[in-house]
Write a protein that holds these residues in place. Structure first.
Motif, PDB file in Angstrom:
ATOM      1  N   UNK A  46       0.835  -1.213   0.000  1.00 55.46           N
ATOM      2  CA  UNK A  46       0.000   0.000   0.000  1.00 55.46           C
ATOM      3  C   UNK A  46       0.865   1.258   0.000  1.00 55.46           C
ATOM      4  N   UNK A  47       0.335   2.279  -0.713  1.00 63.35           N
ATOM      5  CA  UNK A  47       0.994   3.586  -0.707  1.00 63.35           C
ATOM      6  C   UNK A  47       0.102   4.561   0.023  1.00 63.35           C
ATOM      7  N   UNK A  48       0.743   5.491   0.777  1.00 62.95           N
ATOM      8  CA  UNK A  48       0.000   6.615   1.348  1.00 62.95           C
ATOM      9  C   UNK A  48       0.336   7.820   0.478  1.00 62.95           C
ATOM     10  N   UNK A  49      -0.744   8.411  -0.107  1.00 62.12           N
ATOM     11  CA  UNK A  49      -0.470   9.476  -1.080  1.00 62.12           C
ATOM     12  C   UNK A  49      -1.239  10.740  -0.728  1.00 62.12           C
ATOM     13  N   UNK A  50      -0.752  11.845  -1.280  1.00 66.59           N
ATOM     14  CA  UNK A  50      -1.524  13.086  -1.293  1.00 66.59           C
ATOM     15  C   UNK A  50      -1.775  13.401  -2.751  1.00 66.59           C
ATOM     16  N   UNK A  51      -3.049  13.615  -3.075  1.00 67.21           N
ATOM     17  CA  UNK A  51      -3.400  13.821  -4.476  1.00 67.21           C
ATOM     18  C   UNK A  51      -4.153  15.133  -4.630  1.00 67.21           C
ATOM     19  N   UNK A  52      -3.641  15.973  -5.532  1.00 68.58           N
ATOM     20  CA  UNK A  52      -4.272  17.248  -5.825  1.00 68.58           C
ATOM     21  C   UNK A  52      -5.390  17.016  -6.831  1.00 68.58           C
ATOM     22  N   UNK A  53      -6.628  17.321  -6.406  1.00 67.01           N
ATOM     23  CA  UNK A  53      -7.754  17.150  -7.339  1.00 67.01           C
ATOM     24  C   UNK A  53      -8.323  18.514  -7.741  1.00 67.01           C
ATOM     25  N   UNK A  54      -7.504  19.566  -7.575  1.00 66.49           N
ATOM     26  CA  UNK A  54      -7.943  20.891  -8.020  1.00 66.49           C
ATOM     27  C   UNK A  54      -8.409  21.736  -6.856  1.00 66.49           C
ATOM     28  N   UNK A  55      -9.635  21.439  -6.393  1.00 68.35           N
ATOM     29  CA  UNK A  55     -10.179  22.235  -5.297  1.00 68.35           C
ATOM     30  C   UNK A  55      -9.511  21.925  -3.978  1.00 68.35           C
ATOM     31  N   UNK A  56      -8.954  20.730  -3.830  1.00 67.13           N
ATOM     32  CA  UNK A  56      -8.362  20.337  -2.556  1.00 67.13           C
ATOM     33  C   UNK A  56      -7.297  19.264  -2.791  1.00 67.13           C
ATOM     34  N   UNK A  57      -6.610  18.932  -1.710  1.00 66.37           N
ATOM     35  CA  UNK A  57      -5.635  17.845  -1.767  1.00 66.37           C
ATOM     36  C   UNK A  57      -6.156  16.723  -0.870  1.00 66.37           C
ATOM     37  N   UNK A  58      -6.277  15.510  -1.430  1.00 65.28           N
ATOM     38  CA  UNK A  58      -6.868  14.396  -0.683  1.00 65.28           C
ATOM     39  C   UNK A  58      -5.788  13.420  -0.235  1.00 65.28           C
ATOM     40  N   UNK A  59      -5.985  12.865   0.990  1.00 64.71           N
ATOM     41  CA  UNK A  59      -5.147  11.750   1.446  1.00 64.71           C
ATOM     42  C   UNK A  59      -5.789  10.478   0.937  1.00 64.71           C
ATOM     43  N   UNK A  60      -5.055   9.695   0.139  1.00 64.53           N
ATOM     44  CA  UNK A  60      -5.632   8.453  -0.397  1.00 64.53           C
ATOM     45  C   UNK A  60      -4.632   7.327  -0.231  1.00 64.53           C
ATOM     46  N   UNK A 107      -5.139   3.856 -14.044  1.00 60.82           N
ATOM     47  CA  UNK A 107      -4.949   4.512 -15.338  1.00 60.82           C
ATOM     48  C   UNK A 107      -4.077   5.753 -15.161  1.00 60.82           C
ATOM     49  N   UNK A 108      -3.139   5.943 -16.090  1.00 62.18           N
ATOM     50  CA  UNK A 108      -2.289   7.143 -16.053  1.00 62.18           C
ATOM     51  C   UNK A 108      -2.638   8.041 -17.228  1.00 62.18           C
ATOM     52  N   UNK A 109      -2.946   9.312 -16.918  1.00 60.29           N
ATOM     53  CA  UNK A 109      -3.234  10.280 -17.965  1.00 60.29           C
ATOM     54  C   UNK A 109      -1.931  10.864 -18.502  1.00 60.29           C
ATOM     55  N   UNK A 110      -1.962  11.404 -19.724  1.00 61.01           N
ATOM     56  CA  UNK A 110      -0.790  12.153 -20.175  1.00 61.01           C
ATOM     57  C   UNK A 110      -0.561  13.362 -19.256  1.00 61.01           C
ATOM     58  N   UNK A 111       0.656  13.858 -19.267  1.00 63.36           N
ATOM     59  CA  UNK A 111       1.009  14.925 -18.323  1.00 63.36           C
ATOM     60  C   UNK A 111       0.235  16.221 -18.549  1.00 63.36           C
ATOM     61  N   UNK A 112      -0.288  16.396 -19.784  1.00 65.41           N
ATOM     62  CA  UNK A 112      -1.008  17.661 -20.025  1.00 65.41           C
ATOM     63  C   UNK A 112      -2.460  17.631 -19.556  1.00 65.41           C
ATOM     64  N   UNK A 113      -2.881  16.543 -18.957  1.00 67.66           N
ATOM     65  CA  UNK A 113      -4.252  16.480 -18.447  1.00 67.66           C
ATOM     66  C   UNK A 113      -4.452  17.525 -17.357  1.00 67.66           C
ATOM     67  N   UNK A 114      -5.633  18.167 -17.386  1.00 67.49           N
ATOM     68  CA  UNK A 114      -5.893  19.245 -16.440  1.00 67.49           C
ATOM     69  C   UNK A 114      -6.430  18.702 -15.122  1.00 67.49           C
ATOM     70  N   UNK A 115      -5.731  19.021 -14.047  1.00 67.65           N
ATOM     71  CA  UNK A 115      -6.143  18.556 -12.720  1.00 67.65           C
ATOM     72  C   UNK A 115      -7.528  19.092 -12.390  1.00 67.65           C
TER      73      UNK A 115
END
Lengths: 784, 347
Positions: free
Chosen positions: A62-76, A139-147
């Motif tokens: 398991x990984x502990x991550x912080x993910x920026x989803x635009x409006x906020x950053x989620x712990x997942x 799934x991995x998006x290309x780097x230019x995908x908009x958060x």
């Protein structure tokens, strides 16, 4: 056929229409659907960027991550092997509904997790559309995908689909363009057909290649060429539309052929040109000819299969499946494009035997000739655009007949008289316009030019249907037919028997006409059996001759469910063959076991006399009173030899009744079968009243002790024969058995219809009867 | 003497009070009124009295007789009533025990539906016609505008007996027979109920054998509106007066135009519920205007005659009407299932 809203929107502007409304409207014009829904049944999915990624201290994966989803950053917390810092992923926000369940804020081994990173498989896409990578990892998006953007939209999977169950005449709807015309007619929207644009090279293709069609089963065959193709993955829009329509993307070239089939309805086949050689033929297969098809299977062909061949051998099963040897592979450079018409009936025969495919389905139902040309153009266009092909200028064409424009004339009066409506010429004109049918009007006569895509429209009535379909027939005022009427005739013979038997406490059953061959041997009937060709199962391989074995099956079914008291009957058909004629007869079968009388203190089980009583009741009801007789029947192998009787009506043997042989059923199970067709052929007079005698009758009882074999009906006959006409009737009313003898008590009624009887006259007859019976049967008179 | 009579009455009443059996009452009667009773001797003694005394004592004896008789009869009636009551009570039965007779039999649910339909159509002047289940390919398909290799044959995979003989997959074959048999080519109004067969595996919604009823009307000027009116009558007869119907265009080969017919869901009234899959409508039958090719092949000139035809699955109707969820129930014939149908149906 799957309707993809995005696909169809390319040709008609329905972007703002609700998918369920489209589905319902399509239903109202005759196109039933199974389901209308979003392609991806999930929500609250956004593009997120992994800004921190550490291993979970309590876990090895398991990984502990912080993910920026635009409006906020989620712990997942995420367990995907490809999770790492910096990638852009699909994030299901808390509250997101996925096919696998709802995402909630949670704690995984002590670490907070507010969401989930998703693989494509977790979005509910069928695994057949996905690679191993898509299933295993996120799934991995290309780097230019908009958060923060909608992930489904970004994937291009924001489509909505309707799964239509189309009627077999609407071959035009097996294409996105065809569906666009149909929806356009509903919403009164114009359809824009696709155009093709591509550059060509002069390469002498037509001269270097020979096309030879040697069968009538292909009326149009187009062959084009695309050179120096690059085989790669398809662009997303092609892949997504194939996925929406249920077809697995493979590579750009194969996908283009499928895409065009879905778009135009014309199935295509692309060959590796270098493997085919300089000759391509269309002919009927030789009997026993072999071909290895795309799926690697060796197929044995028959004279009715259309094949594509080169100089040496068959290289494809026309309209059904291509051959393995000339398949387009990663190494293919040059492509032969086939766009052709094949006879539906032939394809049907072949595909029924070999394989039903998207292609064969379309050929079977028929394809618009103009689409054959369109699909060739589209192939060249798309192969140039998406496979970097250089297109040969020539198209080799074989055509065996000119297509004609279909023109049908119909009057407004005819339309109105069939539909029972009062439509105006304007309304009808509007319908034809919506459908894209060109028409001209002279008075009330419409001259309608039917577009080539509508293969289903050939006669006036088809146009009437179109008017009713698009305008709607719910506006028709309901009326009843005005027909010179005589009273309706119905034969209630069988219905009356059913009501009688059900009133006598029996349950009506209905069973199958198809039975097993072995069941016929239970109660063998010496007639020719009717067999079914290629039965599905042995249990349903012949038509029954008797109902008894079906009733026995029902008895066994009920007994296994602890239903002990069974009194059932069936009236059904039995079948046999005689002198080449197929004979169908109505039979009545009864089966009784357990108790039949309701109430307490009478655990009286059904015996022979109950079922006999029912038959006597029925025969009396049908008017055969005093015309029937029961004779000992001991030749039926599966019946009790001493508890079975033949039923004789007016000298005709119409059936039997009795107990099933105890070696078959330990329980007392009684059955009866009567041939109703035969019984009915025995005439019956009208119901009549017989005057009641004005003079009193005198009743006398008589008891005798007999041997056990004596039949009561014989004694009654002899009693009657031994007396004069003043013996009005004789009835047996008591039986008492001790050891090997039995006593029977008879009630004799004396009556003279002309005068009052004297005691002397009666006693004279009475004594004659006693003498006769004691002498003839060696019977003892019992004192009463 | 007056005193004697008063005492006598007092004693008599006492004796009557103490008596409880009918036989003992007779003894009491003879004791006080019999030949050897004191009352009789008083009557005898009266002969020696003066006429004035006679008169006054006579009144007293009459009074005694009346009082005694009334008192006696009352008691006797009471004893008789008590005795009757006792006897009746000894004949007490448990009126809650079940009645005796034969159990209630039943008609098969498919027969119930079939009968309702037949009666309706006969009342509207239709003939009920039956035909053979072993049919020719010609009557079952060819004459119905479904030639060999026609895609519509797909929908009804058929049990064949020979290349030309089959188990009918639809009762439409009876329509063909009726049109062909009508040599004068007069108008036709008929329904044909019966068994049909298709190569389906038996499950909750399929059966290789099932029951259909088709209807046919042929005449000049028959229209779709007539079909609509007829089917509306049928829906009302089966499912109630509030039922609505709607037509959805479809395709059957032997009719043109063709329609599937839905009835408004009788469970939710059209609002949408699980039974109608939230659509508010339930498909119950196929119908349409007889295809001109069919009319022509059966000897009717389609330029002069039109007609409508419809076909309905009896099982499907029974399932909806009675709430049966598994089609196999009709053919396994569990008596507990059958007993549900042992009554008269209300319309």
């Amino acid at each position: 056929m799957i309707f993809s809203k995005k696909f169809v929107s390319d040709y008609v502007d329905i972007k703002d229409k609700d998918i369920n409304e489209i589905a319902e409207n399509m239903t109202r014009v005759g196109n039933e659907y199974d389901e209308a829904s979003s392609l991806i049944k999930a929500n609250k999915l956004v593009v997120g960027e992994v800004i921190e990624c550490d291993m979970h201290p309590e876990s090895d994966h398991l990984h502990i991550t912080k993910i920026n989803v635009g409006k906020e950053v989620l712990d997942i917390v995420c367990g995907a092997p490809n999770m790492r810092k910096g990638i852009k992923v699909i994030v299901a926000l808390p509250g997101a509904i996925l096919p696998g369940g709802t995402i909630k804020e949670s704690t995984i081994r002590g670490a907070k997790s507010n969401g989930m990173c998703c693989s494509l498989a977790e979005l509910g896409l069928d695994k057949k559309f996905l690679t191993e990578k898509d299933i295993e990892g996120i799934h991995e998006f290309p780097q230019d995908a908009l958060v923060g953007e909608d992930a489904i939209k970004y994937l291009g999977l924001d489509d909505e689909i309707i799964n239509f169950e189309l009627t077999s005449n609407r071959s035009d709807l097996l294409s996105a363009i065809g569906l666009a015309y149909e929806v356009g007619a509903i919403y009164n929207l114009k359809v824009k057909e696709p155009t093709s644009e591509y550059k060509t090279v002069k390469d002498n293709f037509a001269n270097s290649m020979t096309l030879k069609v040697e069968t009538d089963n292909s009326s149009l065959f187009l062959l084009g060429k695309a050179n120096n193709v690059t085989i790669t993955e398809s662009p997303d829009f092609i892949k997504n539309r194939l996925i929406a329509c249920g077809i697995r993307p493979i590579n750009n070239v194969v996908d283009i052929s499928n895409y065009i089939m879905l778009e135009t309805g014309q199935p295509l086949h692309y060959y590796d040109a270098d493997k085919v050689g300089e000759y391509l033929g269309v002919r009927m297969a030789k009997d026993g000819e072999k071909l290895v098809t795309l799926d690697g299977q060796e197929r044995t062909l028959t004279l009715s299969d259309i094949v594509i061949c080169n100089k040496n051998e068959a290289i494809g099963l026309a309209g059904v499946m291509g051959g393995l040897d000339t398949e387009v592979t990663e190494n293919t450079k040059n492509i032969l494009i086939e766009s052709a018409q094949f006879d539906g009936a032939s394809i049907r025969k072949t595909s029924k035997r070999i394989l039903r495919s998207e292609a064969s389905n379309r050929f079977e139902k028929g394809i618009d000739v103009n689409r054959t040309y369109l699909a060739m153009e589209r192939s060249k266009d798309l192969l140039e655009k998406y496979a970097n092909a250089t297109i040969s200028e020539d198209t080799i064409e074989y055509k065996s007949k000119e297509s004609e424009e279909k023109v049908i004339e119909i009057t407004l009066e005819k339309i109105n008289s069939v539909l029972g409506m009062n439509l105006t010429t304007d309304i009808v004109n509007d319908v034809f316009e919506r459908l894209g049918f060109k028409c001209s009007l002279k008075g009330t006569l419409f001259e309608v030019k039917v577009p080539s895509r509508r293969l289903d429209i050939t006669i006036k009535e088809d146009l009437i249907e179109e008017v009713g379909r698009i305008y709607g027939v719910d506006n028709a005022v309901a009326s009843l037919p005005v027909v010179p009427s005589t009273p309706g005739h119905i034969d209630k013979y069988i219905r009356d028997i059913k009501i009688r038997l059900s009133s006598l406490g029996l349950n009506e059953v209905i069973s199958y006409s198809l039975v097993s061959e072995s069941s016929l041997n239970m109660f063998p009937i010496n007639t020719e059996t009717i067999n079914i060709l290629e039965p599905m199962v042995e249990e349903k391989s012949v038509l029954r001759k008797s109902l008894i074995s079906s009733l026995m099956e029902i008895y066994e079914y009920n007994k296994a469910r602890n239903n002990k008291n069974i009194s059932i009957y069936e009236i059904g058909e039995s079948f046999y063959k005689e002198n080449g004629e197929y004979i169908q007869e109505d039979k009545l079968g009864l089966l009784m076991t357990g108790t039949y009388i309701t109430g307490v203190n009478n655990n009286i089980n059904v015996d022979f006399y109950y079922i006999k009583g029912i038959i006597e009741n029925l025969l009396d009801y049908l008017g055969y009173s005093k015309r029937y007789d029961f004779e000992i029947e001991n030749s039926l192998e599966n019946m009790h030899p001493y508890q079975t009787a033949r039923i004789i009506v007016n000298g005709h043997n119409i059936g039997f009744l009795g107990r099933i042989h105890p070696s078959i059923y330990k329980d007392n199970v009684y059955v009866c079968e009567i041939n109703l067709t035969e019984l009915r052929s025995i005439g019956v007079g009208n119901m009549k009243y017989k005057e009641i005698s004005k003079f009193p009758s005198i009743k006398k009882d008589l008891s005798f002790v007999f041997d056990k074999e004596v039949l009561s009906k014989d004694v009654i006959r002899d009693i009657k024969n031994s007396s004069s006409r003043i013996l009005n009737s004789v009835r047996v009313y008591d039986e008492y058995i001790v050891d090997n003898t039995r006593s029977l008590t008879f009630s004799l009624t004396f009556l003279d219809e002309k005068e009052t009887l004297t005691e002397e006259a009666v006693m004279k007859e009475f004594n004659k009867v006693i003498d006769t019976i004691t002498n003839k049967y060696n019977a003892k008179l019992k004192n009463m | 003497m007056k005193e004697r009579l008063e005492n006598l009455l007092k004693n008599a009443k006492l004796d009557i009070d103490q008596t409880s059996e009918e036989v003992d009452m007779n003894l009491v009667k003879s004791k006080y009124m019999g030949k050897n009773s004191e009352f009789t001797s008083i009557m005898k003694e009266m002969g020696s009295l003066s006429s004035e005394e006679k008169k006054s004592i006579g009144l007293l004896t009459n009074e005694f007789r009346t009082s005694f008789t009334e008192y006696f009869e009352n008691k006797l009636n009471k004893i008789k009533a008590d005795a009757l009551n006792k006897r009746l009570e000894s004949e007490r039965i448990d009126i809650s025990l079940p009645g005796k007779g034969v159990k209630t039999g039943s008609l098969h649910p498919l027969t119930h539906i079939r009968t309702t339909l037949e009666d309706l159509f006969v009342s509207m002047g239709y003939d009920v016609v039956e035909g053979p289940q072993v049919e020719t390919d010609d009557n079952c398909f060819e004459k119905l505008n479904i030639p060999k290799d026609h895609p519509a044959r797909d929908m009804q995979d058929t049990f064949y007996i020979t290349d030309e003989m089959l188990l009918r997959s639809q009762t439409s074959s009876v329509q063909v027979r009726t049109m062909l048999a009508n040599k004068e080519k007069t108008s036709i109004k008929m329904v044909c109920p019966g068994k049909v067969y298709r190569r389906d595996d038996d499950d909750a919604t399929h059966s290789h054998q099932f029951m259909q009823m088709e209807g046919l009307v042929v005449d000049k000027n028959i229209s779709l509106a007539d079909l609509k009116g007829t089917l509306l009558e049928m829906a009302h007869a089966l499912l109630g007066e509030n039922t609505n119907i709607r037509f959805r265009p479809s395709y059957f080969g032997f009719t043109e135009p063709s329609y599937e017919v839905d009835v408004s869901c009788f469970k939710c009234g059209g609002k949408g519920c699980p039974l109608c899959k939230n659509i508010g409508w339930i498909e119950i039958l196929g119908s349409g205007m007889v295809h001109p090719n069919v009319l022509r092949m059966c000897g009717y000139d389609p330029e002069i005659y039109t007609g409508f035809a419809f076909g309905v699955g009896i099982e499907r109707l029974a399932m909806f009407k009675y709430g049966i969820t598994d089609l196999r129930n009709f053919y396994t014939n569990d008596v507990r299932f059958l007993d549900n149908f042992n009554r008269k149906d209300v319309k």
